[in-house]
Write an enzyme that holds these catalytic residues in place. Structure first.
Site, short mmCIF file in Angstrom:
data_model
loop_
_atom_site.label_atom_id
_atom_site.label_comp_id
_atom_site.label_asym_id
_atom_site.label_seq_id
_atom_site.Cartn_x
_atom_site.Cartn_y
_atom_site.Cartn_z
N SER A 282 -4.77 2.99 17.40
CA SER A 282 -4.27 2.14 18.50
C SER A 282 -4.44 2.93 19.79
O SER A 282 -4.39 4.17 19.77
CB SER A 282 -2.79 1.83 18.30
OG SER A 282 -2.24 1.30 19.50
N VAL B 110 0.81 -1.22 0.00
CA VAL B 110 0.00 0.00 0.00
C VAL B 110 0.85 1.27 0.00
O VAL B 110 0.33 2.35 -0.29
CB VAL B 110 -0.99 0.05 1.20
CG1 VAL B 110 -2.02 -1.06 1.10
CG2 VAL B 110 -0.26 0.01 2.54
N ILE C 261 -3.99 -7.04 21.52
CA ILE C 261 -4.79 -8.06 20.86
C ILE C 261 -3.96 -9.32 20.63
O ILE C 261 -2.80 -9.24 20.22
CB ILE C 261 -5.35 -7.54 19.51
CG1 ILE C 261 -6.10 -6.21 19.72
CG2 ILE C 261 -6.25 -8.58 18.84
CD1 ILE C 261 -7.25 -6.24 20.72
N ASN D 79 -6.44 -1.26 7.34
CA ASN D 79 -5.97 -2.04 8.48
C ASN D 79 -4.46 -2.28 8.45
O ASN D 79 -3.84 -2.43 9.51
CB ASN D 79 -6.71 -3.38 8.49
CG ASN D 79 -6.05 -4.40 9.38
OD1 ASN D 79 -6.18 -4.34 10.61
ND2 ASN D 79 -5.32 -5.35 8.80
N ALA E 196 2.89 8.42 16.48
CA ALA E 196 2.57 9.63 15.70
C ALA E 196 1.56 9.30 14.60
O ALA E 196 0.62 10.05 14.35
CB ALA E 196 3.85 10.21 15.09
N LYS F 65 -0.60 6.72 14.52
CA LYS F 65 -1.89 6.27 15.05
C LYS F 65 -2.70 7.44 15.61
O LYS F 65 -3.94 7.42 15.58
CB LYS F 65 -1.69 5.17 16.10
CG LYS F 65 -1.09 3.88 15.52
CD LYS F 65 -1.96 3.30 14.42
CE LYS F 65 -1.42 2.02 13.82
NZ LYS F 65 -2.24 1.51 12.72
N TYR G 163 5.38 5.09 15.29
CA TYR G 163 4.09 4.38 15.26
C TYR G 163 2.99 5.20 15.94
O TYR G 163 1.90 5.37 15.40
CB TYR G 163 4.28 3.03 15.97
CG TYR G 163 3.06 2.15 16.02
CD1 TYR G 163 2.69 1.38 14.91
CD2 TYR G 163 2.29 2.04 17.18
CE1 TYR G 163 1.57 0.55 14.96
CE2 TYR G 163 1.18 1.22 17.23
CZ TYR G 163 0.83 0.47 16.12
OH TYR G 163 -0.28 -0.36 16.17
P1 NAP Z 1 -0.37 -8.07 11.47
O1 NAP Z 1 -0.77 -9.39 12.04
O2 NAP Z 1 1.08 -7.73 11.33
O3 NAP Z 1 -1.09 -7.92 10.05
C1 NAP Z 1 -0.90 -6.82 9.25
C2 NAP Z 1 -0.95 -7.26 7.82
O4 NAP Z 1 -0.68 -6.10 7.01
C3 NAP Z 1 0.13 -8.30 7.48
O5 NAP Z 1 -0.39 -9.33 6.66
C4 NAP Z 1 1.16 -7.47 6.75
O6 NAP Z 1 1.92 -8.20 5.82
C5 NAP Z 1 0.27 -6.47 6.05
N1 NAP Z 1 1.04 -5.31 5.60
C6 NAP Z 1 2.06 -4.69 6.25
N2 NAP Z 1 2.55 -3.71 5.50
C7 NAP Z 1 1.82 -3.70 4.35
C8 NAP Z 1 1.88 -2.93 3.18
N3 NAP Z 1 2.80 -1.97 3.02
N4 NAP Z 1 1.00 -3.17 2.19
C9 NAP Z 1 0.08 -4.16 2.31
N5 NAP Z 1 -0.01 -4.94 3.41
C10 NAP Z 1 0.86 -4.72 4.41
O7 NAP Z 1 -1.02 -6.84 12.28
P2 NAP Z 1 -2.22 -6.82 13.33
O8 NAP Z 1 -1.66 -7.03 14.68
O9 NAP Z 1 -3.35 -7.67 12.86
O10 NAP Z 1 -2.64 -5.26 13.24
C11 NAP Z 1 -3.55 -4.78 12.28
C12 NAP Z 1 -3.72 -3.28 12.50
O11 NAP Z 1 -4.19 -3.03 13.82
C13 NAP Z 1 -2.43 -2.48 12.33
O12 NAP Z 1 -2.70 -1.24 11.74
C14 NAP Z 1 -1.96 -2.29 13.77
O13 NAP Z 1 -1.16 -1.14 13.91
C15 NAP Z 1 -3.30 -2.14 14.48
N6 NAP Z 1 -3.20 -2.50 15.92
C16 NAP Z 1 -2.89 -3.78 16.30
C17 NAP Z 1 -2.80 -4.08 17.67
C18 NAP Z 1 -2.48 -5.48 18.17
O14 NAP Z 1 -2.39 -5.67 19.40
N7 NAP Z 1 -2.32 -6.48 17.31
C19 NAP Z 1 -3.01 -3.07 18.61
C20 NAP Z 1 -3.32 -1.79 18.17
C21 NAP Z 1 -3.42 -1.52 16.82
P3 NAP Z 1 3.36 -8.82 6.28
O15 NAP Z 1 3.02 -9.82 7.35
O16 NAP Z 1 3.92 -9.40 5.03
O17 NAP Z 1 4.13 -7.64 6.82
#
Ligand code: NAP
Length: 242
Positions: free
Chosen positions: A136, A61, A182, A84, A151, A153, A149
């Site tokens: 977040s 993206v 999560i 996302n 900044a 969010k 990160y």
């Molecule tokens: P995740 O398991 O790392 O999944 C994110 C997905 O996005 C991965 O498949 C990743 O691919 C893909 N991605 C990363 N960079 C990308 C790019 N440039 N273009 C297209 N796809 C891309 O993350 P998650 O924990 O589910 O988090 C999802 C969202 O929620 C994020 O925005 C995160 O900041 C937010 N969030 C998560 C938590 C938590 O506790 N998990 C808490 C607060 C906020 P790769 O694996 O190949 O990198």
């Protein structure tokens, strides 16, 4: 949820974690999915999981080529767009490189701006839609070693409010969701002691589940939330209470 059946839904980063749980939820609701994720081997697995109503776009993206591929799908109509995809490149301010700063801003903020803009313009033309942004809880209270990160969010919350003001009159609603800790595979694979420490900090005394975030995305996208725009919902077991 009201009116998600048949809706055209884009989920960036939809091949794993919260994004995948969100894809599962919208698929169950009968939506037509467009899952965007980095080039991986996951396409076969996703096709088995979502045998119909699913397009997989392998795209970064943060590149113009990725944005163009997504725009191409959006040109056919878009009802829900979920920004996302997100990354972390942690370091304290003193040790952070410009590259770490730029990478996180490119994926977590600039891509969100570009894709929200394309989706909002199409939704305006169609007479409505819903855009959802991943924030977040750290946007509210900061986090050691995550200036880049945090900044992004926090910026996403400001972008959400501004877009809500600009696009409300066209029936386009924009909201963000701020997850706490999560239990995605990455978090679950941390040492048990670290996970326990995280759980202890949360008033509900457990990590959240990806499908608990997906449920809020589904709610905000649906007509059940048709009077909600410009807000940020914390889904965090109460951790922002301190
Ligand atoms: P995740 O398991 O790392 O999944 C994110 C997905 O996005 C991965 O498949 C990743 O691919 C893909 N991605 C990363 N960079 C990308 C790019 N440039 N273009 C297209 N796809 C891309 O993350 P998650 O924990 O589910 O988090 C999802 C969202 O929620 C994020 O925005 C995160 O900041 C937010 N969030 C998560 C938590 C938590 O506790 N998990 C808490 C607060 C906020 P790769 O694996 O190949 O990198």
């Amino acid at each position: 949820m009201k009116n998600l059946k048949g809706k055209r839904v884009v989920i960036t980063g939809g091949a794993s974690g919260i994004g995948l749980a969100t894809a599962v939820r919208f698929y169950e609701e009968g939506s037509e999915l467009c899952i965007v994720d980095m080039p991986t081997e996951e396409e076969t697995e996703l096709k088995a999981r979502f045998p119909e109503r699913m397009t997989y776009i392998q795209a970064d993206v943060s590149t113009q080529d990725g944005v163009d591929k997504i725009q191409n799908w959006i040109n056919g109509g878009v009802d829900v767009f979920i920004n996302n995809a997100g990354i972390t490149r942690d370091a304290t301010m003193a040790k952070m490189t410009d590259e770490q700063w730029d990478q996180v801003l490119a994926v977590n903020l600039t891509a969100v701006y570009k894709l929200s803009k394309i989706a909002a313009i199409k939704m305006k033309e169609q007479g409505g839609g819903a855009i959802l942004q991943a924030s977040s809880v750290v946007a509210h209270y900061g986090n050691f070693g995550q200036s880049n990160y945090v900044a992004t969010k926090a910026a996403v919350i400001g972008l959400t409010k501004t877009m809500a003001k600009e696009y409300g009159k066209y029936g386009v609603r924009i909201n963000s969701v701020a997850p706490g800790f999560i239990g995605t595979p990455m978090v679950r694979s941390m040492p048990e002691k670290v996970v326990k420490m995280m759980e202890d900090k949360v008033p509900l005394k457990r990590l959240g589940e990806p499908d608990e975030i997906a449920a809020i995305y589904a709610f905000l996208a649906s007509d059940d939330a048709k009077y909600i725009t410009g807000t940020c919902i914390n889904v965090d077991g109460g951790i922002v209470l301190g």
